[in-house]
Scaffold this motif. Sequence first.
Motif, short mmCIF file in Angstrom:
data_model
loop_
_atom_site.label_atom_id
_atom_site.label_comp_id
_atom_site.label_asym_id
_atom_site.label_seq_id
_atom_site.Cartn_x
_atom_site.Cartn_y
_atom_site.Cartn_z
N ASN A 160 0.84 -1.19 0.00
CA ASN A 160 0.00 0.00 0.00
C ASN A 160 0.88 1.25 0.00
N VAL A 161 0.42 2.27 -0.70
CA VAL A 161 1.11 3.56 -0.67
C VAL A 161 0.09 4.63 -0.30
N GLN A 162 0.46 5.42 0.70
CA GLN A 162 -0.37 6.54 1.17
C GLN A 162 0.24 7.82 0.58
N ILE A 163 -0.57 8.58 -0.14
CA ILE A 163 -0.09 9.83 -0.74
C ILE A 163 -0.72 10.97 0.04
N THR A 164 0.13 11.80 0.65
CA THR A 164 -0.38 12.90 1.46
C THR A 164 -1.06 13.95 0.58
N GLU A 165 -1.89 14.78 1.19
CA GLU A 165 -2.57 15.84 0.44
C GLU A 165 -1.57 16.79 -0.21
N ARG A 166 -0.51 17.14 0.52
CA ARG A 166 0.52 18.04 -0.04
C ARG A 166 1.19 17.41 -1.25
N ALA A 167 1.50 16.11 -1.14
CA ALA A 167 2.15 15.41 -2.25
C ALA A 167 1.21 15.33 -3.45
N GLN A 168 -0.07 15.03 -3.20
CA GLN A 168 -1.02 14.92 -4.30
C GLN A 168 -1.18 16.25 -5.02
N ALA A 169 -1.21 17.35 -4.28
CA ALA A 169 -1.32 18.67 -4.90
C ALA A 169 -0.11 18.94 -5.80
N ARG A 170 1.08 18.58 -5.35
CA ARG A 170 2.29 18.79 -6.15
C ARG A 170 2.29 17.89 -7.38
N ILE A 171 1.90 16.64 -7.20
CA ILE A 171 1.85 15.70 -8.32
C ILE A 171 0.84 16.19 -9.36
N ASP A 172 -0.33 16.63 -8.91
CA ASP A 172 -1.35 17.14 -9.83
C ASP A 172 -0.83 18.35 -10.61
N ALA A 173 -0.11 19.24 -9.93
CA ALA A 173 0.45 20.43 -10.60
C ALA A 173 1.46 20.01 -11.67
N LEU A 174 2.28 19.02 -11.37
CA LEU A 174 3.28 18.55 -12.33
C LEU A 174 2.64 17.79 -13.48
N LYS A 175 1.65 16.96 -13.18
CA LYS A 175 1.00 16.15 -14.21
C LYS A 175 0.18 17.02 -15.15
N GLY A 176 -0.45 18.04 -14.63
CA GLY A 176 -1.30 18.88 -15.47
C GLY A 176 -2.44 18.08 -16.06
N LEU A 235 9.26 15.79 -3.67
CA LEU A 235 8.47 14.66 -3.24
C LEU A 235 9.39 13.63 -2.61
N VAL A 236 8.90 12.94 -1.59
CA VAL A 236 9.71 11.97 -0.86
C VAL A 236 8.96 10.64 -0.82
#
Length: 116
Positions: A2-18, A88-89
């Motif tokens: 299982n991988v837990q993605i924090t809200e901060r990480a998801q916001a950064r990933i979404d910004a990068l993914k576009g 991201l970590v």
Amino acid sequence: MNVQITERAQARIDALKGDRDGQMHLFYETEGCGCGNSGIFEIRYVTETTPEDVEIDSNIGPVLIKNWTKVFLDEDMIIDYREDKRSLVLKSNGQVFNSNLLVTDGTGCQLNVPSR
């Protein structure tokens, strides 16, 4: 697994993914690393899967991973974002696997936040 993605990480990933298409793949990059036991994880957005790909659970839905790379990770993983390093970590409760987890497209090219 299982991988837990924090809200901060998801916001950064979404910004990068576009608006790019693709499914999140916790990809083990070995290019230029010398051998299969020497690599680094990155987030890669892929539009096609291979027979080696399996899904693992996450709080945002299934994430792909190469079946043979699961041995390099712990059962419970976390993807977090460090604002001070703007990175991201990928970590578990016991160790850090990558303190600068890149987000890439299906070819492995690093994604960046578009300029305004």
